[in-house]
Design a protein around this motif. Sequence first.
Motif, PDB file in Angstrom:
ATOM      1  N   ALA A 285     -20.040 -34.503 -39.608  1.00 57.52           N
ATOM      2  CA  ALA A 285     -21.039 -33.978 -38.669  1.00 57.52           C
ATOM      3  C   ALA A 285     -21.843 -35.135 -38.090  1.00 57.52           C
ATOM      4  O   ALA A 285     -21.891 -36.223 -38.656  1.00 57.52           O
ATOM      5  CB  ALA A 285     -21.977 -33.017 -39.400  1.00 57.52           C
ATOM      6  N   ALA A 286     -22.469 -34.880 -36.967  1.00 60.19           N
ATOM      7  CA  ALA A 286     -23.264 -35.922 -36.301  1.00 60.19           C
ATOM      8  C   ALA A 286     -24.313 -36.489 -37.257  1.00 60.19           C
ATOM      9  O   ALA A 286     -24.619 -37.685 -37.231  1.00 60.19           O
ATOM     10  CB  ALA A 286     -23.935 -35.360 -35.053  1.00 60.19           C
ATOM     11  N   ALA A 287     -24.830 -35.633 -38.124  1.00 60.55           N
ATOM     12  CA  ALA A 287     -25.891 -36.079 -39.033  1.00 60.55           C
ATOM     13  C   ALA A 287     -25.395 -37.134 -40.017  1.00 60.55           C
ATOM     14  O   ALA A 287     -26.182 -37.856 -40.607  1.00 60.55           O
ATOM     15  CB  ALA A 287     -26.444 -34.877 -39.790  1.00 60.55           C
ATOM     16  N   ASP A 288     -24.082 -37.212 -40.202  1.00 60.16           N
ATOM     17  CA  ASP A 288     -23.548 -38.162 -41.186  1.00 60.16           C
ATOM     18  C   ASP A 288     -23.529 -39.590 -40.666  1.00 60.16           C
ATOM     19  O   ASP A 288     -23.353 -40.525 -41.433  1.00 60.16           O
ATOM     20  CB  ASP A 288     -22.107 -37.777 -41.568  1.00 60.16           C
ATOM     21  CG  ASP A 288     -22.056 -36.403 -42.209  1.00 60.16           C
ATOM     22  OD1 ASP A 288     -23.073 -35.986 -42.790  1.00 60.16           O
ATOM     23  OD2 ASP A 288     -21.002 -35.758 -42.120  1.00 60.16           O
TER      24      ASP A 288
ATOM     25  N   ARG B 550     -29.228 -36.868 -30.085  1.00 58.56           N
ATOM     26  CA  ARG B 550     -28.027 -37.410 -29.456  1.00 58.56           C
ATOM     27  C   ARG B 550     -27.376 -36.349 -28.596  1.00 58.56           C
ATOM     28  O   ARG B 550     -27.725 -35.185 -28.647  1.00 58.56           O
ATOM     29  CB  ARG B 550     -27.044 -37.885 -30.526  1.00 58.56           C
ATOM     30  CG  ARG B 550     -27.421 -39.241 -31.041  1.00 58.56           C
ATOM     31  CD  ARG B 550     -26.338 -39.774 -31.928  1.00 58.56           C
ATOM     32  NE  ARG B 550     -26.302 -39.069 -33.191  1.00 58.56           N
ATOM     33  CZ  ARG B 550     -25.611 -39.484 -34.235  1.00 58.56           C
ATOM     34  NH1 ARG B 550     -24.890 -40.577 -34.153  1.00 58.56           N
ATOM     35  NH2 ARG B 550     -25.623 -38.811 -35.344  1.00 58.56           N
ATOM     36  N   ASN B 573     -30.456 -36.491 -38.029  1.00 61.63           N
ATOM     37  CA  ASN B 573     -31.149 -37.521 -38.777  1.00 61.63           C
ATOM     38  C   ASN B 573     -32.657 -37.360 -38.687  1.00 61.63           C
ATOM     39  O   ASN B 573     -33.381 -38.318 -38.481  1.00 61.63           O
ATOM     40  CB  ASN B 573     -30.727 -38.922 -38.294  1.00 61.63           C
ATOM     41  CG  ASN B 573     -29.258 -39.181 -38.535  1.00 61.63           C
ATOM     42  OD1 ASN B 573     -28.438 -38.334 -38.236  1.00 61.63           O
ATOM     43  ND2 ASN B 573     -28.928 -40.313 -39.103  1.00 61.63           N
TER      44      ASN B 573
END
Lengths: 484, 1032
Positions: A285-288, B550, B573
């Motif tokens: 995922a993008a968060a990774d 993003r 994040n």
Amino acid sequence: MKALHKLTLLLLFTTGLFSCNGYLEKTPRASLTPDKVLNDSAGIQSVLASAYRRMHQFEYYGRDMMLLGDVLADNARIAVNTGRYVTHINNQIFSHFNLWSNAPYAAINDANFVLEGASDPKVIMSDNLRKRLRAEALFLRALCHHDLLRVYSYEPANAGNFNLGVVIRNKPTRGASDAEGAVRATVAECYDFVIADLQEAISLFSSIPNVGFPIRANLGAAQALLARVYLYKGDFARAADLADEALNTVDNQPSPKPSLTTPTNHRNAFATTNHPESIFELDIAAADWSTVDGLNNSLASWTRNPNNTYGGPSVAGAFYAIAASNSLDAAFPTGDIRRSGSQSVWTLADGLIECGKWRGEKGSFLENVPVIRYSEMILIQAEGRARSGNEPAALAALNRLRNARGLSNVTLTGAALIDEIMLQRRLELAFEGHRFFDLKRLGLPIAKDPAQGPALSPSDPRVLSFIPATEITLNPKLVQNPGY
Amino acid sequence: MRKNLLLGLVLMLLIAFQALAQTDVTISGRLVDKDGQPIPGANVYVKGTKIGTVTDADGNYTITVPQGAVLTFAAAGYDERSVKIANQTVINLTMEEEQIEAITVTSYGQVIDKTTTTGAISAVSGKDFENLPMQSFDRAMQGRLAGVAVNAASGAPGGGLTVRIRGTGSVLASNAPLYIVDGVQVNPGGISGQGSSNALGSINPNDIETIEVLKDPASAAIYGAQSANGVVIITTKRGKKNTEQFNITMQEGFVEPIRLYNVLGAREYALLKQEAAVNDLYGPTLPTPTPAQIDAAIANARARFGSPDTTVNFDWKKAVFRVARIRMYDISYSSGTDKTRFYVSAAYQKQEGTVIKNFWERANVRFNIDHRPNRRFSLQTSNNVSTQNLFGTIAGGEGNFVNSPFMTAFTSAPTYSAYLPDGRFAEYTNGVLPLNYNILQGLEYETRKGNGVQVVSSLRATYNFLPELSATGFVGVDWLNNRDENIRPAYISVFRGNPSMFNRYDRDFAINTNYTLNYSKKFADKHSLSALLGYEYRYRNFMFTTALGRGFNPNISVLNGVANGTTPTTVSNVSGNVFENDRAGIFTQIRYGFKDKYLIDITGRRDGSSKFGAKSKYGNFYAVSGAWRISQEGFMEAIADQLSELKLKASYGIVGNSEIADYQNVTTFSGGVQYAGQGGLRPTVLGNDLLTWETSAQTNIGLDFGLLRSSRISGSIDFWRRDTQDALFSVSIPADAGQRPSSVIRNVGKIRNQGVDFEIRANILTNPESLQWISSFNITYQQNKVLELPENNNVMIVNGIEVFKGYPLNTYALPAYAGVNPATGQPMYYDANNNIVYQPLPYQINADKSIDFRDIRLFGSTIPKFFGGWNNQFAFKGITLDFLWQYQYGNVAYNSDWRFNLMTGMTSGNNNVTAILDRWQKPGDITNVPRLSISGNYNGVGLPGTSNRFLEDASYLRLKTLTLGYNVPSEKLKGLKSARVFVQAVNLLTFTKTNLIDPEVVSTTANPTSLAGGINQYPQGRQFSVGASLGF
């Protein structure tokens, strides 16, 4: 005297304000002690999530495990020299996989915490959940141990001169003393350990309702991995049997269930999150990722032409470190839909044959990574049957894959059959990290594209990776691989 | 209560009887200062009685006292005087101002007279660095103090500095000294992640009265567990009684880049790429190339890298670097009455960087107030509110190398223009520019902002129970908020697929408070005794929040903020954390002096800290010290004119260092990861409940001296040793245990620093009518050695840096480069026997833990052998000339820039420094620059690895500052008290052997394999400025 009173007040006020709560005792606000984590089913599931997360670190399945097996052998060439893989392509000494101090042992440690927590009867959770968590942890522990074995040890058939496997870790590291002084078990012991873990995982998965969920391990994934492990062990009949079982399981598992891609969807399949062939896939995922991970570290950035030959989300700025070698390109027969036509995943662009498997379809170079695909199981069926004397059945499996890739049936026996199966393995699984290990497990020379130098003989020390020197320093009981 | 009343009654009776018994006399007179100005509000009294009065506005007084009494005259800011009453009726006195330069007031309220201290203290006065265009006071210590090594960590405006007092004593804990500004412990370090920054930059150096550095245990041990790295005490300016001072200073100037690397022009670049392409056709496994193949390779190189005849010759350096403007505006006002004194100031400073877009600015306001309502009670408050803003640039190994101008301005191909003919930025996709990054486009459109607001504020209250006994309460706050913003818009071609916006908000709050009792008395004119008892508590809370968005719609090219109508498709994040620690200590100090000749100090402190393990939370620290003022002895009187001051001093003590990360003492799991939507937890810290302070055993033996009358030549020499025991090491544990990071922090190891500090200051010419010249010189010689490593190891890797037992910290272990094989152009190395090898082997650890160095040698350390400075002040009839030379010698630095540029960077489309022109070209060439290659394949062995080829002697001598000023004579001033104009230059001259871009801005950690830190450093520029300072 009034001033003195004021001073006294000030004094009491300031000490009182900041020192009453946890005086010289501060506990972290963003972290937990192991007892809190492992006494709760949510905590244990979180540790399992951490183990999965580690599987797709860039040094592991996030990139190197998918590409170095091609770079270290004869499938790849440097496309744009960015310094990436330029020493690996020449098999320069010390340019190899580095799994030892990266993700696998960390994932194993997480899995061991999960196994400890889920085995504790005091932790309240349903029996099925307990079994599922244990089974998934066993699967991951086996996959990591097996990958370490592939990188650092010879397979049982070739382990005559050097029979050390890897360090087996089956207990979590709770304190520094747990960490020290481990020794490498033999290859045979390691294979026994991995097989036992997978058999236990299969038995646990079999005792709970099956699910079709390729981004978490399930029954089919455990069977498929066991098929792969038997193949490496050289137990070909069992490998073929387990591949049969795995395909039987996944063909009948609840949706989504994987199936073989066809000449009409082969390329698109690689641009699909949850690849239609995935028996086990890692979700990213993008968060990774940090903002620069996509550009700096991803599979798509390292394998794609920034001009985006295959369309889809932008790969602007891609490093394009590697493309297909001449010898890989030459190996595709005419009419192979993998190399030509609208569904090809190998395409000539700007003078190089670009791989179209890593498409970054989630955007910003992001995509899932298929670890075990349906076609790998068909290839294990074919190879296992052929090497255990069941050639007609082997041929059937081989032709099933050939047909799915736009190729007609062949009728082969003996060495020619084996050669065609190995060729199909090379073509089908190129840039998914298998080539080097297939040559290595069979004791064959590691072939190289002529431009990159001579082949590595099976006795060349560079067939095995090296344990980092610091690890040998830390633990003198650890034996380094020969030649390093 | 009744008892007290009774006692009071008895005392009053006694006084009454005395009064009856003696004859009273009436005395009158006037108190003036040395300029003849009256001193109002001075206390005139008889000690131990209630007899007393206060002088009026003209300094006059009248008092009736018993004959034979001793009359005491006391006024703040002046030396106390006592006169015995005999037959006088008029006593007029000229009061001498207190010599404030000679005393140090510690944050615990003790007064240390420099002549009677037993410790090693170095000081620099604010006058010495007034109006120098520097952004933070730590820079003011550079070259001016023995034993204090100061180097810029970055040449960025407002950038950080590395300060080491008496060596480097720790590997894992901080080596930064403890900073105390007006009693407040302030945290040094960066405040922004978007560029090099410095929390100490919040204090305007022009507000500083003195900087004192406590270097040895006698002076520093009172700070206990925080003092192992020395203590820097900053005292800001305060109002003076009966004076009024209004000052305005303006300064304007520019800074120009110096020592930028010379790189190839377009023609040379294109020719060398052709040569490299042809070279790649030759190899042991390749057939000899045909002429057609050679032609093809040349054509290919021309197509890719440009033709040698190209008309494009783009100067990336010129486009990226600039001559930048600097300016400072400063205004201050101070005044005082006998009860209240104040100092207020406001300042603004803006410095642009030598890289386009880059700047730093600070605005601050200070107000310091002293109030003394009566003789017994006083209040002091010091307050500074400041903001530091920066627009940063990527340097010093941060982030991706290619978006650092300090790499890419030197490596971008000169055959490629940054602009299209129509003036838009050119975008390339063929990989010749590093990662296709157009650095000018990146610098223009990437936003890297940091915006910090900081408050340093304190309040001190003192109550004098008796003239010799006082109590002090103190509260100080250091509060910093910072907001960072990094926007990478789709305007920049490499971010087009992934535009992003990052925000970070930090809050760092620390409060320290202490309460002390001070006793100080002189008995029988011979015995002086002072004692201090105190308690201190400090709490720090650091928190941050980050958010990263993003997947913005790439069509929206510029993002200015979150709420600008564009929504990220992924907000990811989002994270934050809170770190807390606290520390408490009790301390005492007893000082005894006999006739100010024999002096003894004893200091003890017990500290507890939340950072340490339950079993070792508390630590005891102490120091004993003594001094003998030989010059006070009778036998020295004969030569008092030649040797006016001579003091022998010695101290020994155990002090601590507790500056490590929080929460290392417990095993913990942390989050911040996820898998398929399930939040993850993983073990991040393997706890050590025995974790405790680093202790440092320190010794100082020194001699303070003054030669000629009134110490026209003065100085000191100190021999010192710092042994760090229980040094904290991040001890690696086997990686197969699965703990990441695979280490645990333990108290193991011993590190020794020892050396000599020497300072001398001479008033060489003193004629006020003619030329005056004051010269001061200092030098520090130092050694560093690792005495012991954990588990009998001879080498350990701590934070990626090799530490060798028996050698200094930060020693480089590398293969020895032997130049290039004249036959093949291949790089060669020496093995242990000076035989040539092509693949040097790394060192190995034998079973007995000894090191088999194989082809590795040790090549010196980043720690200089000696360093110091030489400062000169000339004055001639109002014209002043000050200059400071600064030097260090005997340290090495790894030139990571050249390593990249001439090795890995050589193989791609990168441009190169002109040193590459010495390359090997044909058999027989003797050089140390290998054959060119694009593929990086040297006869099948690949690129050369790290060696001492790029390890350089980083010794340097630098003319750090030069100021020429003119003080307009007072008779020419109308309505002005003073006026001064000046021109100054910073970094005017540099002498060094190194090729490094700035010998001061080098990595202080020996880590050649990880390039971070030593690469892409932001060099300091050369500054010129003119200014004027007016006093009203």
